[in-house]
Design an enzyme around this catalytic site. Structure first.
Site, mmCIF file in Angstrom:
data_model
loop_
_atom_site.group_PDB
_atom_site.id
_atom_site.type_symbol
_atom_site.label_atom_id
_atom_site.label_comp_id
_atom_site.label_asym_id
_atom_site.label_seq_id
_atom_site.Cartn_x
_atom_site.Cartn_y
_atom_site.Cartn_z
ATOM 1 N N TYR A 240 51.620 79.810 61.148
ATOM 2 C CA TYR A 240 51.555 80.728 62.283
ATOM 3 C C TYR A 240 52.827 81.566 62.247
ATOM 4 O O TYR A 240 53.926 81.041 62.413
ATOM 5 C CB TYR A 240 51.451 79.973 63.610
ATOM 6 C CG TYR A 240 50.083 79.374 63.858
ATOM 7 C CD1 TYR A 240 49.128 80.075 64.599
ATOM 8 C CD2 TYR A 240 49.734 78.138 63.349
ATOM 9 C CE1 TYR A 240 47.867 79.545 64.832
ATOM 10 C CE2 TYR A 240 48.482 77.589 63.568
ATOM 11 C CZ TYR A 240 47.558 78.302 64.309
ATOM 12 O OH TYR A 240 46.312 77.772 64.527
ATOM 13 N N HIS A 422 39.373 78.673 75.559
ATOM 14 C CA HIS A 422 40.540 78.039 74.934
ATOM 15 C C HIS A 422 40.616 76.554 75.293
ATOM 16 O O HIS A 422 40.583 76.185 76.468
ATOM 17 C CB HIS A 422 41.826 78.731 75.380
ATOM 18 C CG HIS A 422 43.066 78.153 74.775
ATOM 19 N ND1 HIS A 422 43.431 78.371 73.464
ATOM 20 C CD2 HIS A 422 44.015 77.334 75.290
ATOM 21 C CE1 HIS A 422 44.562 77.726 73.208
ATOM 22 N NE2 HIS A 422 44.937 77.087 74.309
#
Length: 621
Positions: A240, A422
Site C-alpha cells: 500500500y 467497507h
C-alpha cells in the site's frame, strides 16, 4: 477343488474369449467417446466477415498477473443474460473459467475449454468438495463463437443470471469471485481434471453494472491528476503506497463531476485498487510523503486524511456524478492536501517496475445546483461491538434512526446515488436497507460476497430517496472460523468495521449516522455470563471492554446471548454534524428500530418471475 472342467469344449473357450474382448472394447470406446453434453468447438460455423466479439464489451479486466487471460463482458437486463468474451494470449491444452462463493476451487460453477487429443470441447461444468471436475447435465453456458486471432484465442459465450441449477452460481449485484486456470495437458475425459493440480488464480469484479448512459461533461471541465510519483513497485506480494499531493494555490471552490483511473501501461494486472482521500481542514499543514502506508515512521498527520474523494478498483469504469450535483473541492474551509493510496498486488514478485498510476479528477469551477456529500452509515468504530470466535456466520447491525434523519435531513430528503461498502478481513457480506413506517422499502446496496480486498464506489442502479423520519439499517455478515479469540471493532485490520459510505445530494450537515449497543447493557451481559460461568471475581468495568470479551469462555450459549443482546438492547446513536459534534438531542439509551415487514427476494425468470431492470437516476424536482 477343481478349477477347470476337462469336458469344456474349445468352441466354448473361444466364445468366452471373444465375448470378454468385445466387452473390453466397449469400455475403452466409452471412456474415450466425445462428451455428450459438451460442444465440439471445431463444429461451430465460423463467419470470418463478422468481428469478434460481435457486440460491444464495455467491461473488461485482466484475470492473471501477466495479463495473458482477459475477460470482457456485457449485460442484457431485458433478457437477464450476461455475455462474456474470454481472450487467451496463448492457449495450449485448454482453460478454465468459473465463479464460487468466495473464490474457492471447490463447489465452483465452471466453464471449460479442453483438448481431448483429437478435438477441442467447450462445456458447462462444476467442481465437487475436493476440486474434481464433472460436466454439468444442464448446459447453461452457450458457446457463440471460438476463434484464433493474431493477438490470441477468443471465446464468446453467454449464460442467464440465474439458471435454477443448484450447481450454478447466481449472478447478482455485488462482488463476483472469478476463478481461472490453465490446463497443462490433454484430457481424454473432463473427469480427469482436478483444479487443485493445475495453475489457478482468482480475480474479483462487479459483474452487474448500471446500464444508464454516462452524463455529458461541461465544456469548462478541467483535470487534476493525483498519481504516484514514478514509484518503483516493491518486489513483494502486497504494497500500500501513500503519497501526499497539494491542490493548486488559491484554488476556488469547484465541483468534481467525474473521475477515472490513470494506469501506467504494462501495470494493469498489478495495480489492484486506488483511493484518494481529502485531509482534515483542521490540519493546516501536511508534510510531503511518498512511501509505504504501513511505514511506522510515516508522518502522523497522514492519519487525518480519511475523507474519501475517489475510489477505484480493478475493472471499474469512470465514475460520473449526477447532472445536478458535484463533489466540492477547494475554496474556503476545505483542505489543500490530498492523500493518494495505491494497492499493488505483485504475486510474481516482479522487480524494477516503475509506476505513476492514480486518479484523474475532472472538475469544473461552474458550480452545479447541489453539493454532493458523503455520509457514514453502520457501526461506530468501537470495541463495544464484537464477533465471537469460531463463528461460521455472525451478524452485526448499525442503525441510522428515524430520530436522526428527522433532525438532520431537509424536508425533501436526500438522494443516494452511489455507495462504498467497507469491512475488514472477517467481513463476508454487507446490506443497507431503507425502512419507512416500520417496513423495508428498498435495498440501498447489498453484497453477499463482499471482500475487503475489493472495495470501490458503486453507482446504484436506481437512486434512493431518504426522507426525514426514515431509518437506514446496515447489516454486516462475518466469519471467524479461523480465529480463537473474539474480534472487536476498531481501526486495525484484525479488528472489524461495518460501514457504508453513501454518496448523496443535496449535501447536509449530517456526516455520520451510526450506532453501537448501549455500554450499560453490555456490562450487564458481562456480569450475567461471568456468573453463569462460575466466575465470582468479575472485574467488569475495571478493565477494558476488549479485555472483558477476551476473558469470557466462548461457547454456543455465550455467542447466542451476545447476539440476542445486540438485537434487543438499547443503542447509543452517533448523529454527528460535519464538525464531529452531535446534533442537539438525547442520543443514548435509544430503542432499536422495529421492522414489521421485510422485502421479498426477487424471483428470476427460471423461477417464474423477473428481476427489476436498471432504471435511470432520477434527479429531484
Amino acid at each position: 477343488m477343481r478349477i477347470f472342467n476337462r469336458n469344456i469344449r474349445l468352441q466354448d473357450v473361444t466364445v468366452l474369449y471373444f465375448t470378454a474382448l468385445a466387452a473390453l472394447m466397449v469400455i475403452l470406446v466409452a471412456s474415450y467417446q466425445a462428451p455428450t453434453n459438451a460442444v465440439d468447438v471445431s463444429s461451430l460455423k465460423s463467419t470470418p466477415s463478422s468481428p469478434l466479439p460481435p457486440l460491444p464489451m464495455p467491461f473488461r479486466v485482466p484475470l492473471d498477473p501477466r495479463g495473458e487471460l482477459q475477460l470482457a463482458w456485457n449485460i442484457s437486463y431485458a433478457n437477464q443474460e450476461i455475455y462474456m468474451a474470454l481472450k487467451v494470449a496463448q492457449i495450449r491444452y485448454g482453460v478454465v473459467l468459473g465463479m464460487s462463493d468466495r473464490g474457492e476451487l471447490t463447489n465452483a460453477d465452471l466453464v471449460v475449454l479442453w483438448d481431448s487429443g483429437t478435438k477441442s470441447y467447450f462445456g458447462d461444468a462444476w467442481s465437487d468438495s475436493e476440486g474434481h471436475v464433472s460436466l454439468d447435465s444442464q448446459q447453461d453456458y452457450k458457446l457463440i463463437e471460438a476463434k484464433q486471432k493474431t493477438d490470441g484465442f477468443y471465446l464468446l459465450f453467454k449464460r442467464p443470471f440465474s439458471t435454477c441449477d443448484p450447481r450454478d452460481y447466481l449472478i447478482e449485484d455485488g462482488t463476483v469471485h472469478v476463478i481461472y486456470g490453465f490446463l497443462d495437458q490433454r484430457l481424454a475425459s473432463l473427469e480427469q481434471l482436478n483444479l487443485s493440480r493445475i495453475h489457478t488464480g482468482i480475480q474479483r469484479v462487479l459483474m452487474l453494472r448500471p446500464d444508464t448512459p454516462s452524463p455529458t461533461l461541461p465544456p469548462d471541465v478541467q483535470t487534476l491528476d493525483v498519481v504516484a510519483p514514478n514509484v518503483i513497485i516493491p518486489s513483494q506480494e502486497t504494497t500500500y503506497w501513500c503519497f501526499i499531493q497539494k491542490l493548486p494555490e488559491n484554488m476556488p471552490k469547484s465541483h468534481i463531476v467525474m473521475y477515472e483511473s490513470v494506469i501506467t501501461p504494462g501495470n494493469e494486472a498489478i495495480v489492484h485498487h486506488i483511493e484518494v482521500f481529502e485531509c482534515s481542514p483542521d490540519v493546516r499543514d501536511v508534510p510531503e510523503y511518498s512511501g509505504s502506508c504501513d511505514d511506522k515512521m510515516k508522518p502522523g498527520k497522514l492519519n487525518f486524511c480519511r475523507h474519501v474523494l475517489a475510489a477505484w478498483a480493478m475493472g471499474a469504469e469512470a465514475f460520473y456524478y449526477p447532472p445536478d450535483a458535484g463533489l466540492p473541492m477547494g475554496g474556503p474551509g476545505s483542505s489543500r492536501f490530498l492523500r493518494l493510496e495505491v494497492h499493488y498486488h505483485n504475486p510474481l514478485l516482479i522487480s524494477g517496475r516503475h509506476d505513476a498510476s492514480g486518479i484523474r479528477l475532472h472538475y469544473t469551477p461552474s458550480l452545479r445546483r447541489y453539493d454532493a456529500g458523503i455520509m457514514e452509515l453502520g457501526l461506530v468504530y468501537t470495541p463495544i461491538m464484537a464477533i465471537p470466535p469460531k463463528q461460521q456466520t455472525f451478524y452485526l447491525t448499525g442503525y441510522c434512526t428515524s430520530k436522526c434523519t428527522q433532525t438532520a435531513l431537509p424536508s425533501g430528503g436526500i438522494y443516494i446515488f452511489a455507495s462504498q461498502l467497507h469491512t475488514h478481513l472477517a467481513g463476508h457480506g454487507v446490506r443497507t436497507v431503507l425502512v419507512r413506517g416500520g417496513k423495508e422499502l428498498e435495498v440501498v446496496q447489498e453484497d453477499q460476497h463482499f471482500s475487503t480486498h475489493y472495495q470501490t464506489i458503486r453507482v446504484l442502479r436506481k437512486m434512493v430517496n431518504v426522507l426525514p423520519g426514515d431509518v437506514l439499517i446496515t447489516k454486516c455478515t462475518y466469519n471467524t472460523e479461523d480465529r480463537s479469540k473474539p474480534t472487536v471493532g476498531g481501526f486495525g485490520i484484525m479488528e472489524e468495521m461495518c460501514v457504508n459510505y453513501i454518496h448523496y445530494y443535496p449535501r447536509t450537515q449530517l456526516e455520520l449516522c451510526k450506532s453501537h449497543v448501549d455500554p450499560g447493557y453490555l456490562q450487564k451481559y458481562f456480569n450475567f455470563i461471568n456468573r453463569f460461568q462460575g466466575n465470582d471475581q468479575c472485574v467488569c468495568g475495571e478493565v477494558s471492554v476488549t479485555e472483558q470479551y477476551s476473558q469470557l469462555q466462548w461457547d454456543m450459549f455465550t455467542g447466542e446471548v451476545l447476539d440476542s443482546l445486540y438485537n434487543t438492547a438499547p443503542i447509543s446513536m452517533h448523529c454527528n454534524q460535519s464538525s464531529a459534534r452531535l446534533f442537539p438531542g438525547e442520543w443514548d439509551n435509544q430503542p432499536v428500530p422495529v421492522v414489521t415487514a421485510v422485502l421479498e427476494k426477487p424471483r428470476y425468470p427460471c423461477e417464474g418471475g423477473a428481476v427489476p431492470t436498471s432504471q435511470p437516476l432520477t434527479p429531484p424536482v
